[in-house]
Each structure stands twice: as C-alpha cells, then as structure tokens.
Design a protein around this motif. Structure first.
Motif, PDB file in Angstrom:
ATOM      1  N   PRO A  29      14.882  40.088  23.033  1.00 14.26           N
ATOM      2  CA  PRO A  29      14.203  41.061  22.184  1.00 14.26           C
ATOM      3  C   PRO A  29      14.613  42.500  22.508  1.00 14.26           C
ATOM      4  O   PRO A  29      15.036  42.787  23.625  1.00 14.26           O
ATOM      5  CB  PRO A  29      12.724  40.844  22.504  1.00 14.26           C
ATOM      6  N   ALA A  30      14.461  43.359  21.519  1.00 18.08           N
ATOM      7  CA  ALA A  30      14.795  44.767  21.733  1.00 18.08           C
ATOM      8  C   ALA A  30      13.875  45.372  22.784  1.00 18.08           C
ATOM      9  O   ALA A  30      12.702  44.997  22.895  1.00 18.08           O
ATOM     10  CB  ALA A  30      14.670  45.533  20.415  1.00 18.08           C
ATOM     11  N   SER A  35       7.027  42.305  19.084  1.00 19.85           N
ATOM     12  CA  SER A  35       6.897  41.292  18.032  1.00 19.85           C
ATOM     13  C   SER A  35       7.430  39.928  18.423  1.00 19.85           C
ATOM     14  O   SER A  35       7.581  39.053  17.567  1.00 19.85           O
ATOM     15  CB  SER A  35       7.642  41.778  16.781  1.00 19.85           C
ATOM     16  N   THR A  36       7.691  39.693  19.695  1.00 17.23           N
ATOM     17  CA  THR A  36       8.365  38.471  20.116  1.00 17.23           C
ATOM     18  C   THR A  36       7.378  37.346  20.405  1.00 17.23           C
ATOM     19  O   THR A  36       6.368  37.545  21.076  1.00 17.23           O
ATOM     20  CB  THR A  36       9.205  38.747  21.373  1.00 17.23           C
ATOM     21  N   ILE A  44      21.363  38.276  25.994  1.00 15.85           N
ATOM     22  CA  ILE A  44      22.056  39.444  26.532  1.00 15.85           C
ATOM     23  C   ILE A  44      23.511  39.381  26.063  1.00 15.85           C
ATOM     24  O   ILE A  44      24.203  38.381  26.314  1.00 15.85           O
ATOM     25  CB  ILE A  44      22.016  39.491  28.069  1.00 15.85           C
ATOM     26  N   THR A  45      23.982  40.422  25.398  1.00 13.88           N
ATOM     27  CA  THR A  45      25.361  40.483  24.916  1.00 13.88           C
ATOM     28  C   THR A  45      26.147  41.488  25.749  1.00 13.88           C
ATOM     29  O   THR A  45      25.705  42.642  25.917  1.00 13.88           O
ATOM     30  CB  THR A  45      25.415  40.869  23.436  1.00 13.88           C
ATOM     31  N   TYR A 121       9.938  44.332  27.441  1.00 13.04           N
ATOM     32  CA  TYR A 121       9.417  44.177  26.082  1.00 13.04           C
ATOM     33  C   TYR A 121       8.035  43.545  26.184  1.00 13.04           C
ATOM     34  O   TYR A 121       7.592  43.153  27.263  1.00 13.04           O
ATOM     35  CB  TYR A 121      10.355  43.335  25.213  1.00 13.04           C
ATOM     36  N   TRP A 122       7.325  43.498  25.056  1.00  8.93           N
ATOM     37  CA  TRP A 122       5.999  42.883  24.995  1.00  8.93           C
ATOM     38  C   TRP A 122       6.060  41.650  24.102  1.00  8.93           C
ATOM     39  O   TRP A 122       6.750  41.658  23.074  1.00  8.93           O
ATOM     40  CB  TRP A 122       4.969  43.838  24.390  1.00  8.93           C
ATOM     41  N   THR A 123       5.355  40.602  24.462  1.00  7.30           N
ATOM     42  CA  THR A 123       5.172  39.510  23.520  1.00  7.30           C
ATOM     43  C   THR A 123       4.154  39.941  22.463  1.00  7.30           C
ATOM     44  O   THR A 123       3.335  40.830  22.695  1.00  7.30           O
ATOM     45  CB  THR A 123       4.670  38.243  24.226  1.00  7.30           C
TER      46      THR A 123
END
Length: 560
Positions: A29-30, A35-36, A44-45, A121-123
């Motif tokens: 996620p960003a 919003s995950t 991871i790219t 990030y947040w779920t």
C-alpha cells in the motif's frame, strides 16, 4: 590513444551504472494510506533485479501496532524486481503498520539497499459512528489499594488469540496491570507485572526487540532516567523487567530502527534532562549505553517515529514542553539526526501523534498542548517541514492525543484526553485535515482524562475507544457501532434512510428545482437525482459516497 581513453571512460561509466545501489521506486500500500484490507499483500518495486536469498525474516519485517510481528511469505516477479509479501494472518482493522527492509538486502550483483527502506500505512476501518457508547467502567485497584495512578495503556495482542489485550501502566504502583480480551471486547481480571526498577512509569510502546515473533514492551519513567524492557513470552506473560538509563524524566518514547540493521532501537524525550537519548539494540534485545542529542529546544517531552521526508528512513517528531515547540528530527539512516523543522505552538506540548490527516501522502503531526487547552495540527510538506499550527479547542489541560479512522470514511479522526477537564474531546476529520463536530465524552467519575486510544476491541472492523482516568484509577470502555446498509450524516433537515425492504435511498425535503448528484470516493458522478426522491442503489458496491446538491449542501452516504 584518444580512442582507447574514450573506450576506458565508457567502460568505467558502464561499470559505475552497474554498481549503483538498488533503490525502492514504489510501495503498495501507498505510504500513509488508510484504505488497505487487513489481509492485503505488501508489494515493493525496485529499480533493478534483487537477490531473493537476502529477503529473510531478519531483513524484511512487518509489525502491526496492536497485532504485533506478522509472518508471511515473499514471492518475486518481473525479473526479481518486485517482491510481494503475503501476510500469514490478518492485521487488525484500523491499525498503524510498519514495514521495514534492512540495509542487508542486496541486488543480484551484491550491492546493498543503502539504508534499507521503511514506511508506514494504516489498515482500513469499516463505516461506524462517531457517537460512542460507554459500555463498562473497570476499577484497576486491588482491594484495599488507595491510589495507583493509572496513566498509559497499550492494546497489543500479547497472547496470540487475535484480540487486543490491554496493559495499563501505573505510575504510583510502579507496575503494569494486564487484562486479556474475552473475545467480545471486554476484559477479565488483571494480572500484575511488577516494575521494581522504574520510577513512576508511564509512556509505552510495543515492539519485537529480540526477533522471536512476540510483542515486547518498552516503558519510560516519568521521574527517573529508566527505560524498562519487558520481553514477551507469547502467552500473555513477560520476563522480569530489565532497565537501562536514558536521562531524567523519560516522558516520551519511540521505537525506531535508526541504523537500519533490522533491530528496534529506542529514542527517548527526557523532560528533566532536556534532551533526546538514543539507545541502540545490539541485535539480541539488549540495549547499549545512550547517545544524547541537544535539539535546541527546552524540556523535550514527546516523541514519535515516522518518515517525514519520504526518503524511506525513519525520522522523529518531537514536542518540547517548556520550549512550547514541535519539531522534526531527520534521520540519516546511520544513527544521526538533524533538526529539520521547528514550529512554535505557544503552549506546552505534552504528547504528539503522526499520520496523514489531509490525504496528500505526507506525514503530518498533531500535538496535545496542555497550557492553552487545545490540539494543534501541523501539515507536513513531505520534505521534513511542518506547517503553521491550526488549533482545535479541547477540555482543560489536554495530556494525550490519538489518531484513527473512527467513522470509516478514509481519514484520520482525533481525540484528546483532558486531565483537568475530566473528559475526552473527539473531532471528526472533514477529509482535508480540518477537524469539525467536536464531541465531549465526560469521564463517568469526573476526576481526570488521562489517556485515550483507538482500537478495534471486539473485531467487528470498526474502531472503539479505551480511556484511562489516573485519579479514579479506572479504565472506561467506549464502543462504536457499525452503520447500517445505508446511512448518512444528517444536514439541513435533508435526511437519507434505507427502505426497510430494499436498498433504496429516500431523499426527503428536496425542492422542486433541486438537482442532486451521487459521487463515489474518487469524485466520479454515479447518478443524478432530479424530479424524484427514491433511488435504487442495490447495484452499488460498499463504500462511502457523496451527495451534492446544486443548492450548495453535501452529504456523506455509506453503503455497506
């Protein structure tokens, strides 16, 4: 000879390009997103092919604020340029997730991921109300005890049953009282973990210090230099306390891997010592002697780790009590920090929180300011800078602040704990980082508002609130309720409600020439409502929608 020299230079340049350190170019996620799904994969790219053998559980770690260390599997694609972590379980709804890649990860040529890469990030949370219901008051004293001074609390799953347990830290009793979640969001009798080496403990954070896959606990002494470490056993118990000295008055404590070696280090804000201290984890859960930093502020009191300049290296937010400033310390990934931003709040910061409150992908900072009875919000610019404060009033003498998406609309709401006001002030985020519709939750025993935290206590996907009163020595449980299939926030006597037998929106009170449009979360118009008041929305996916009238009003509509 000139041609030969040119050839050498060309080969040298090619070798230089080949030997470049790998870089992370995208994460999902960003960073700072909300919003995950709790079981969603982490991707991871990189800018070049990586060495999969270096992606071990020691070098790629994921930690949930309440759920703790997450095990999982890692798969590679796109020529080993993309690493996908699939969690072995689910995080809790609405929790802060830390993803940590160490400096020991390498590319296919053996070049290291310089300084590793970390992000948060947040779920997501499911839609809920901002109107919470008080469901229980828990007395934290033993029979015959007079005053134990409950102050801080941590809501981690320490017995691995997938529910948030509660650890209440008590300054005067100098212990931690542990209550296990019964699976319904309530707690049974408490067990006591003594802290004989501490001096009025309070501030606390969870981590996995020794990489055994269990939640450990770090606590700071408000009236001494001690940092107490409790190593978790995974069954709800902890090993005996081990203490380390930072400096006097450890009011703030942050978990931060500041040298990117994969082991959780400590940073403390020491009010009486008026400095910051950094304690390095030696790789076994044992901490080395502190390194001190003078920030130029006065009486550093609060601190929290986050990436304020989006470089994949953790930084620190700091609040200075007598200095009446908040600041950002930028980490260099090697254990060094530099002051990047200092903002005057004209009050006394007591506790801070971090997260993206305005949806721009940058980490912002909020502060509970005891002196002027307000919270201040400082928008981050993504470069390590903080904006001027926007103030939001609270009850008297706010000591603590927490962030979380209480109503499930995809932004962070905010609560303060007000010591002298004997209450808690909850604000709704309007989606832009502006906080509206304050609600005051009165302490049932009217003595002190000391600490409040958001977590999904009963695993229904929506955020509840747990609050502490340090004078009455009680814990107060507030429960949230899920929204119905169709619900809304009322505005201007325009009401929207579901038909009992079908998924219809019924709009009452529309004017004859009024045009209302329904938009999804991206702003795309879904339908137009004109000349009618009943609309079938059964084909729409669950989510948060917006009604917009050509007469100027807007409404949020939640479809579950």
């Amino acid at each position: 000879m000139k041609n030969f020299t040119l050839l050498l230079l060309t080969l040298s340049a090619a070798c230089t390009v080949t030997a470049q350190n790998p870089q992370v170019i995208e994460v999902s996620p960003a960073r700072q997103s909300l919003s995950t799904d709790p079981d969603h994969e982490i991707v991871i790219t990189f800018d070049q092919a990586m060495d999969p053998a270096t992606f071990t559980s020691e070098n790629f770690m994921v930690f949930g604020r309440w759920s703790g260390p997450m095990i999982g599997t890692i798969a590679f694609s796109n020529g080993d340029m993309v690493a996908t972590f699939t969690p072995g379980g689910e995080f809790f709804y609405g929790e802060w997730i830390a993803v940590m890649l160490t400096k020991f990860i390498t590319d296919a040529d053996g070049e290291a991921l310089n300084h590793g890469h970390q992000f948060n990030y947040w779920t997501k949370t499911l839609p809920g109300y901002l109107e919470l219901t008080e469901v229980e008051v828990i007395d934290m004293k033993l029979p015959g005890e007079v005053w134990i001074q409950c102050y801080g609390a941590y809501a981690g799953d320490i017995n691995n049953d997938n529910y948030t347990d509660l650890m209440v830290v008590n300054e005067d009793a100098e212990d931690v009282r542990i209550m296990f979640n019964d699976g319904t969001g309530h707690y049974g009798d408490f067990a006591i973990q003594e802290l004989p080496g501490s001096t009025k403990p309070s501030t606390n954070q969870g981590a996995d210090f020794n990489h055994d896959g269990e939640i450990d606990l770090a606590l700071g002494s408000t009236q001494g230099p001690e940092v107490s470490i409790l190593i978790g056993n995974g069954d709800g118990t902890f090993s005996p306390e081990v203490t380390y000295d930072a400096d006097d008055g450890v009011r703030g404590l942050a978990i931060i891997d500041w040298d990117c070696d994969g082991f959780a280090d400590l940073a403390t804000a020491n009010r009486n010592g008026s400095n910051m201290a950094f304690l390095r984890n030696d790789g076994t859960g044992i901490f080395e002697d502190p390194i001190f930093m003078e920030t130029g502020a006065n009486q550093e009191t609060a601190t929290m780790a986050a990436d304020f300049n989006n470089d994949g290296i953790m930084d620190l937010g700091v609040g200075a009590y007598s200095g009446s400033v908040v600041m950002v310390l930028i980490g260099d990934g090697e254990g060094g920090f530099e002051v990047s931003a200092t903002v005057d709040v004209n009050s006394n910061p007591w506790m801070i929180g971090c997260g993206d409150v305005n949806g721009d992908g940058n980490c912002d900072l909020v502060s509970a300011n005891a002196g002027n009875s307000n919270m201040s919000v400082h928008l981050g610019d993504g470069l390590g800078g903080l904006g001027a404060p926007a103030y939001f009033g609270t009850g008297s003498f706010p000591l603590a602040v927490d962030l979380g998406d209480l109503d499930g609309d995809g932004d962070l709401d905010m609560v303060s704990s007000n010591y002298s006001g004997d209450d808690f002030t909850l604000y709704e985020n309007d989606g832009t980082g502006n906080f509206i519709n304050p609600i005051t939750y009165q302490n049932p025993q009217n003595q002190a508002g000391s600490c409040a935290l958001f977590h999904d206590r009963n695993n229904d996907g929506i955020m509840d609130m747990t609050a502490v009163d340090e004078i009455a020595d009680i814990v107060v449980l507030y429960e949230n309720s899920p929204l119905t299939r169709i619900d809304m926030i009322e505005n201007r006597e325009i009401s929207v409600y579901p038909n009992p037998t079908s998924d219809w929106l019924n709009l009452i009170g529309l004017q004859s020439a009024e045009v209302v449009t329904l938009h999804d979360s991206s702003g795309k118009q879904i339908l137009e409502i004109q000349g009618k008041s009943t609309v079938d929305v059964s084909v729409l996916a669950s989510g948060i929608y917006t009604l917009q009238s050509n007469l100027g009003w807007t409404e949020k509509v939640v479809i579950r």
